[in-house]
Scaffold this motif. Structure first.
Motif: not given
Lengths: 450, 449
Positions: A78-80, A158-173, A176-180, A183-187
């Motif tokens: 992500t940093f790169i 929450e996961f459903q929302l972030v998966t399909f429309d992350p921008e909307f989720a962000r705007v809704q407050g 997003v970062m934590a939810l992402d 999922i990444l942590g579980l993976i």
């Protein structure tokens, strides 16, 4: 018949396939299908450091090391990618290969240690060693699966929302970062737990193939997760049974049953086979379904063209229900060989035409249908001439393509301005004159006279 | 002419051979890698590196040997197959690009592993070699050519290197255009598809040739990492290619030295050192590095402070002729901070401002600079009011931000749009730059408002 150890392997691979399928679905839907590949490769240095720190093969320490390395790899990627000069794909490739190389360097350090003997572990890491699965492995994977299911159930919306429309989720407050990261942590956890069983590449495959296959069967996320779990679990069961020799398969051209197939790759190939079947035969999205839809569409369009040709031929001598010779039909319009036969076949099934002798003629139903078509065609032409200012001899081709899609509502709307002028159209529902010589007239052997 | 080489110490001979082979491998990879990185196909390189495995096994099964032509043929076949399959899945079946890549290469790899197990006893494909590479053992496998012992690795990689070089030289124009503007290239009639598949074949070939030396994953590193490093350092394609080749060669050298010193795996050390170069470029590349970006931003921030100070002194002088600001007033006006102090000293050192007993005074050079800043500020204010209809009391804030970025040509454009307007919305004169008048007659104008 099935030994205890095989049962253990069966349970583990099935569970692993199912949970990897579920979690991988989120990654695939977010356009991060290869994150499993990254994690699996990046685990190697973590495993090595875990080994070096503890000094022996200790599952807990090595797993912890792998998880830390995985998190570090994702963070670094992500940093790169934030530098924007190096794009995401290159960032993934760089982190993956350099981490893996670091792992290989550390491995050679381990091999030089007086205790040594890490070589066997190495091969297990690469290709997986399903036979080495024990109760601890099963327990670890079951725990992670239970944890993942719990988290998914709790944060389903929450996961459903972030998966399909992350921008909307962000705007809704929503965080997003934590939810992402969740999922990444579980993976990451599932990947590291699965590595000893199926190996690097095959772990990456378990996170991609079942979701990609499931995507073909449904558009709803709940069903997709379920399908991915079934595909992943099913590949696990099939692969394990085949490699254990319980489901016997043979190499082509050989009598004896193929024996000692490695479990991990067999599982993946079972998944690939299910994926292939999905690509070919899934309803709606599958290639076969698409081909059938296209064929039906082509047939309907060809039948429409046949009706209009018969109608326009009939307009010339005023006898709409007259039988027409095939030559006249072929002269009036350019048909490809099979097109005309299929069109006639389809129109006959629909009851639009009948055959008198060998010649097709419009039935009353067919005349009605043809009138609708010809009306749509000509109203569109008139509209183009009137409103878009296109020359009368340029509108036919366009109307030819559009006539099949004009709904009754649209046709009425097209009709209104033309009726207001009162020139071309006197009464509602009337079929207007063609603004240009029809193809049937143009190609009459005597020559057009319009 | 090779006598000197034969007379060297055997250890040194090995070292030279390893470095030469590794350098050739890395350069061959880096050349193609540039195009993978530019065309955002890095992951296809990753996928190919895994997917060649079944190609090799099948080639072996059909020919019974691992001869070079057979290996290369298998590689090309599998390279084209991978590219076709991923593209087909993406275009025809609507699978997303990364997912189709993931499905295809993992499936092919699984197939390769099963085939190896099936023909494992016969195929000379050691899983360890697949992973690690055999760079250290490069001397063990030699061919007799014209009375010389030539390492097989050299014979493998040299033709591939030459082929890659030829590819770059012959298709230079197409590659240049295709990498930066594929749509234009297609519109101009270049066969984008052909180029794509040629590139895929070459990557597959290179992967197979490099595979024996550096192992499959490390091929990915050598393909992507030096190219991405070069991409961070240059905007021009030919410089990027030279740099990538240079970083590849340097990684070979540094990696070999590190492997000798720390007694670790050579190929791994090479890939890690290329990663270290990438990390360094990420921070210190002149244009795109974090450090240089940070420096640019810092320089900009300091320039803004300097211009704010100058503008402040200028306005104070203008407000009441002969009024001199005290340094303390400037600190307070700009919110204080150590940087204001530093910039103030710097301005005094550059003789932009002079510390007089009664306060700060602009030097002629400082006045010129300050006039330019105030001019752009007031031009912008007037423009906002006249042409965008903003109220008078809303334009100061945006002008405070924008004044630092309006250069001379834009100032002329703004002045043109405003006509002969000499006063800003607050009724203060817009300073003229010396082209028109050396020292505008301020005292007269200030009487007007």
């Amino acid at each position: 018949m099935i030994s205890y150890s095989t049962l253990l392997v069966l349970a583990t691979t099935t569970l692993l396939g199912a949970i990897a399928g579920v979690l991988g679905s989120f990654a695939v839907l977010r356009g991060r299908a290869l994150v499993g590949d990254l994690l699996a490769h990046a685990a190697l240095p973590g495993l090595c450091v875990g080994f070096l720190l503890v000094g022996r093969r200790e599952l807990g320490a090595m797993l912890l090391g792998a998880v830390i390395a995985g998190v570090a790899a994702v963070t670094l990627m992500t940093f790169i990618a934030r530098n924007r000069r190096t794009k995401e794909d290159a960032a993934l490739g760089i982190v993956l290969s350099v981490f893996f190389a670091a792992g290989i360097v550390l491995l050679s350090v381990i091999q030089n240690l007086p205790t040594g003997g890490a070589k066997a572990g190495m091969e297990a890491y690469l290709y997986g060693q399903a036979a080495g699965i024990n109760r601890t492995d099963l327990l670890v994977i079951a725990t992670i699966a239970a944890l993942a299911l719990l988290v998914l159930l709790l944060f389903r919306k929450e996961f459903q929302l972030v998966t399909f429309d992350p921008e909307f989720a962000r705007v809704q407050g929503w965080p997003v970062m934590a939810l992402d990261l969740g999922i990444l942590g579980l993976i990451t956890l599932v990947t590291m737990a699965g590595l000893p069983a199926v190996g690097v590449i095959l772990m990456a495959a378990l996170l991609v193939i079942p979701p990609a296959a499931a995507r073909f069967w449904t558009d709803r996320i709940g069903r997709m997760l379920l399908t991915a779990a079934i595909v992943g679990g099913g590949s696990g069961i099939l692969g394990t049974l085949i490699s254990a020799g319980i489901l016997p398969i043979r190499w082509p051209g050989e009598e004896s049953v193929a024996s000692e197939l490695p479990t991990g790759p067999t599982i993946i190939l079972c998944g690939s086979a299910i994926f292939l079947l999905s690509v070919l035969f899934a309803p709606h999205r599958g290639l076969a379904a698409k081909a059938i839809q296209l064929a039906i569409l082509r047939t309907r369009i060809a039948a429409d063209h046949l009706l209009r040709t018969l109608y326009e031929l009939g307009e010339q001598d005023g006898a709409l229900d007259q039988g027409r010779s095939w030559q006249a039909i072929r002269r009036a319009r350019r048909w490809s060989g099979a097109e005309l036969i299929i069109a006639a076949f389809w129109a006959r099934i629909q009851g639009w035409i009948s055959f008198s002798g060998n010649l097709p003629r419009l039935t009353p139903q067919g005349i009605q249908q043809a009138e609708t078509l010809v009306r749509s065609h000509r109203l569109w032409e008139l509209y183009l001439i009137d409103r878009a200012g296109i020359a009368p001899d340029h509108v036919d081709r366009d109307a030819d393509a559009v006539e099949h899609w004009l709904t009754g509502e649209l046709v009425s709307a097209l009709e209104v301005p033309l009726r207001e002028k009162g020139e071309v159209l006197k009464a509602p529902g009337e079929v207007p004159q063609s603004p240009h010589p029809t193809m049937a007239e143009e190609r009459k052997p005597e020559g057009g006279d319009a | 002419m090779w006598h000197w080489f034969a007379e060297l110490d055997p250890n040194l001979q090995t070292a030279i051979t390893v470095i030469v082979v590794a350098t050739m491998t890395n350069v061959a990879c880096a050349l193609l890698g540039c195009f993978l990185v530019l065309r955002r196909m890095s992951l296809l390189g990753d996928a190919l590196a895994h997917a060649v495995l079944p190609g090799l096994v099948i080639a072996f099964v059909f020919t019974g040997t691992l001869s070079l032509p057979a290996m290369f043929l298998g590689a090309v076949a599998i390279g084209v197959l991978t590219a076709l399959l991923t593209e087909g899945l993406h275009r025809q079946a609507g699978v997303s690009e990364d997912a189709s890549l993931g499905v295809v290469f993992t499936s092919l790899f699984a197939l390769g592993v099963i085939l190896i197990k099936r023909y494992g006893q016969d195929v000379d494909l050691d899983p360890d070699c697949v992973l690690n590479g055999m760079l250290e053992m490069v001397d063990d496998n030699v061919w007799q050519i014209g009375g010389f012992e030539v390492p097989r690795a050299l014979v493998t990689i040299l033709p591939v290197l030459i082929l890659n070089l030829l590819f770059v030289v012959v298709f230079w124009k197409e590659l240049l255009l295709g990498s930066f503007d594929p749509a234009l290239a297609t519109a101009m009639g270049f066969r984008a598809g052909l180029l794509h598949y040629t590139l895929m074949c070459l990557v597959a070939l290179t992967t197979v040739a490099a595979f024996e030396q550096v192992g499959s994953i490390l091929v990915v590193a050598m393909l992507i990492v030096p190219a991405a490093t070069a991409h961070l350092c240059s905007d021009r394609l030919h410089i990027m290619l030279w740099l990538a080749a240079g970083f590849g060669a340097l990684s070979a050298l540094v990696g070999y030295a590190a492997a000798l010193i720390f007694d670790v795996n050579t190929a791994g050390a090479m890939a890690v050192s290329s990663g270290i170069f990438y990390g360094a470029a990420l921070f210190f590349s002149p244009r795109y590095g974090w450090v240089s970006r940070w420096l640019h931003q810092a320089a900009l921030r300091l320039r803004i402070i300097a211009e704010d100070i100058l503008g402040m002194i200028y306005r104070a002088e203008e407000w009441a002729a002969g009024r001199r600001l005290q340094p303390a007033e400037v600190f307070r006006g700009l919110g204080g901070g150590v940087w204001v102090r530093v910039v103030l000293s710097w301005l005094a050192w550059r003789d932009m401002i002079r510390r007089q007993p009664e306060g700060l005074e602009l030097s002629p050079a400082g006045r010129l600079w300050a006039a330019a800043v105030v001019r752009s500020h007031r031009l912008w204010e007037s423009y906002l009011v006249r042409h965008l209809g903003l109220p008078d009391d809303h334009v100061h804030e945006p002008a405070m931000r924008v004044e630092h970025y309006i250069e001379a040509p834009l100032q002329e454009q703004l002045a043109g749009a405003l006509g002969a307007e000499l006063l800003d919305p607050h009724g203060r004169p817009i300073p003229q730059l010396p082209a028109e008048s050396e020292s505008p007659n301020k005292d007269e104008r200030q009487d007007q408002p």
